[in-house]
Design a protein around this motif. Structure first.
Motif, mmCIF file in Angstrom:
data_model
loop_
_atom_site.group_PDB
_atom_site.id
_atom_site.type_symbol
_atom_site.label_atom_id
_atom_site.label_comp_id
_atom_site.label_asym_id
_atom_site.label_seq_id
_atom_site.Cartn_x
_atom_site.Cartn_y
_atom_site.Cartn_z
ATOM 1 N N SER A 198 0.835 -1.208 0.000
ATOM 2 C CA SER A 198 0.000 0.000 0.000
ATOM 3 C C SER A 198 0.869 1.258 0.000
ATOM 4 N N PHE A 199 1.907 1.277 0.857
ATOM 5 C CA PHE A 199 2.822 2.422 0.884
ATOM 6 C C PHE A 199 3.529 2.595 -0.464
ATOM 7 N N TRP A 200 3.942 1.475 -1.061
ATOM 8 C CA TRP A 200 4.629 1.534 -2.350
ATOM 9 C C TRP A 200 3.700 2.081 -3.438
ATOM 10 N N ALA A 201 2.455 1.619 -3.434
ATOM 11 C CA ALA A 201 1.485 2.095 -4.421
ATOM 12 C C ALA A 201 1.159 3.576 -4.217
ATOM 13 N N ALA A 202 1.305 4.050 -2.969
ATOM 14 C CA ALA A 202 0.995 5.447 -2.663
ATOM 15 C C ALA A 202 2.145 6.390 -2.980
ATOM 16 N N GLY A 203 3.303 5.856 -3.388
ATOM 17 C CA GLY A 203 4.379 6.724 -3.814
ATOM 18 C C GLY A 203 5.711 6.544 -3.136
ATOM 19 N N MET A 204 5.790 5.714 -2.100
ATOM 20 C CA MET A 204 7.087 5.451 -1.473
ATOM 21 C C MET A 204 7.936 4.584 -2.393
ATOM 22 N N ASP A 205 9.270 4.719 -2.312
ATOM 23 C CA ASP A 205 10.113 3.751 -3.021
ATOM 24 C C ASP A 205 10.099 2.439 -2.232
ATOM 25 N N TRP A 206 10.612 1.378 -2.852
ATOM 26 C CA TRP A 206 10.476 0.044 -2.237
ATOM 27 C C TRP A 206 11.169 -0.052 -0.882
ATOM 28 N N PHE A 207 12.291 0.648 -0.721
ATOM 29 C CA PHE A 207 13.029 0.559 0.541
ATOM 30 C C PHE A 207 12.261 1.239 1.670
ATOM 31 N N ASP A 208 11.751 2.445 1.429
ATOM 32 C CA ASP A 208 10.957 3.144 2.441
ATOM 33 C C ASP A 208 9.681 2.369 2.756
ATOM 34 N N ALA A 209 9.030 1.840 1.718
ATOM 35 C CA ALA A 209 7.794 1.077 1.931
ATOM 36 C C ALA A 209 8.048 -0.139 2.813
#
Length: 485
Positions: A198-209
């Motif tokens: 969900s975080f990745w789909a919302a715009g975070m890069d994979w590491f932050d997500a």
């Protein structure tokens, strides 16, 4: 007396698991080709070697734990895990001070989320991943994780579960505790994966997500950026963080009933969940009203900031999307109460727990009824389950210890030169494992590095006491615990 051989055997197996997790961080360090590769190589090798020594000393142990052994192994496991967990920080040089390294590690494993690192963005990716992974491992309990992976290792697993689990009522999904542990960890893993996607789909890069999903579902609050979720400047990410913090604060038995048994009605029949949801709703509306009338926020930002901080503080996560230190002081009182209450038992959160609040309310209600009807027999029931006198005595004992510890830690901080506001919020943060203060000196996005080394060691132990809900640690300091009979 205490069976040190079986304890040594368990600790050795735990260190093998910790070395395995360190190897994940080594992979992350190799991917990003930064200067923390050797730190994780040396840490993993040292941890694995010491784990082998612990196993060697416990090689002839019987695979059975007494209740006394269970309490010793739980407390010792958290201390040993933290002692080896600080090696990457020290070897790499991210944290050069021993007291700060142990403080950071204990904060991670207990999911408290306070930090002594002034600028986390300067850290290499492997170290950042290790900080998040510590919180994810500690979210449901270090020894409980072992029960899920190696059920045959811990012969007295029910006693260990009683020593490490949170809340006065321990629910089981299956007659075998190891099966229950696997179901709970499956739900935890599923929640983490969905949160990360969900975080990745919302715009975070994979590491932050990946990192934020682990610290959010663990309700720990470590961030990969100095500004917490404010860094992303995304309304969607903030609402997603609210959602997954809220879900992580629900009793995992209820989540199991909803996700795998499709019994969604169980939520509305559960007194603890209703108190959890009701408290969030009332606190959010009150703080939103204060932000609109006192600080002239617009309605949607006021609602979002209020809801985010309420859920973050009540679930003891410590993430932030606003500077609560600048809010009206009455909101500090509300957030402080939420820090104390906490979310549901059987979740990854800290605090006193809503179920204990429900039980206390029912005890008080019965006492008022006894005034009018002194001969009446009024049992305390929660969701149709009668609460025995022994549990009620334990409830009042835990409540008394929480109050005494809050008072004691506050006095200790004041004597050390910390102002009264920060002293009280630091006490709440440590005992409830929230990791967020309210003043501008030590706040949700600030550092605790200004505390003296002595206070850092004391705070580290207080985090552990808070994570194991006081009694499991303090019982080790009683004379009767160490008597042979």
């Amino acid at each position: 007396m205490v069976n040190w051989r079986i304890i040594s055997k368990i600790l050795g197996s735990l260190l093998f698991i910790e070395a395995f997790f360190m190897s994940w961080c080594l992979v992350m360090a190799l991917v990003f080709k930064e200067d923390d590769v050797m730190a994780f190589v040396m840490s993993a090798v040292t941890t694995f070697g010491c784990g082998f020594l612990f196993l060697f000393f416990g090689r002839h142990s019987e695979n059975s734990l007494s209740r006394r052994d269970a309490y010793v192994v739980v407390t010792t496991a958290w201390l040993v895990f933290s002692a080896f967990g600080m090696l990457p920080f020290l070897i790499h040089g991210s944290v050069s001070n021993l007291s700060e390294a142990f403080f950071e590690t204990m904060s991670g494993f207990t999911t408290t989320g306070v930090t002594t690192i002034q600028d986390v963005e300067r850290l290499p990716h492997g170290i950042l991943f290790w900080r998040s992974l510590m919180q994810w491992i500690g979210g449901l309990g270090i020894v409980f994780f072992t029960i899920a992976l190696l059920p045959s290792l811990v012969g007295g697993s029910v006693k260990v579960f009683a020593a490490e689990a949170t809340g006065p009522i321990r629910s089981k999904m299956h007659p075998r505790l190891s099966t229950t542990a696997k179901w709970i960890w499956s739900i935890y893993l599923l929640l983490t994966i969905v949160c990360g996607l969900s975080f990745w789909a919302a715009g975070m890069d994979w590491f932050d997500a990946l990192n934020y999903s682990m610290t959010t579902t663990a309700t720990g609050g470590f961030s990969t950026h100095n500004g917490s979720t404010v860094f992303f400047n995304s309304v969607t990410i903030e609402y997603l963080a609210i959602l997954f913090q809220f879900l992580a604060g629900i009793n995992f038995t209820l989540l199991y009933m909803a996700l795998f048994r499709l019994r969604f009605g169980a939520f509305w029949r559960n007194s603890e969940f209703k108190m959890y949801l009701g408290t969030i709703a009332v606190a959010t509306l009150f703080i939103m009203y204060m932000l609109v009338t006192r600080l002239h926020y617009h309605y949607e930002p006021a609602f979002r900031s209020a809801l985010f901080q309420v859920v973050s503080f009540m679930t003891t996560t410590g993430l932030s999307n606003d500077n609560a230190g600048m809010w009206p002081h009455i909101t500090w009182v509300v957030l402080g109460l939420l820090m104390f209450i906490g979310a549901c038992a059987g979740s990854t959160t800290g605090g006193f727990k809503c179920i204990r609040g429900v039980m206390l309310f029912k005890v008080l209600r019965n006492e008022f009824r006894h005034i009018l009807h002194p001969n009446a027999v009024l049992p305390v029931k929660v969701d149709g389950q009668s609460i025995g006198q022994g549990r009620l005595v334990s409830l009042l004992a835990v409540f008394q210890l929480y109050i005494l510890m809050l008072f004691g830690v506050t006095v200790m901080m004041v004597v050390s030169g910390v102002d009264i506001t920060n002293s009280l919020t630091i006490a709440l943060s440590l005992v409830s494992n929230v990791g967020a203060g309210l003043d501008t000196n030590i706040g949700p996005v600030m550092s605790w590095a200004d505390l003296s080394d002595g206070l850092k060691w004391a705070c580290s132990l207080l985090m552990l006491v808070g994570r194991l809900e006081i009694m499991a640690v303090l019982v080790l300091f009683t004379r009767s615990f160490w008597k042979e009979n």
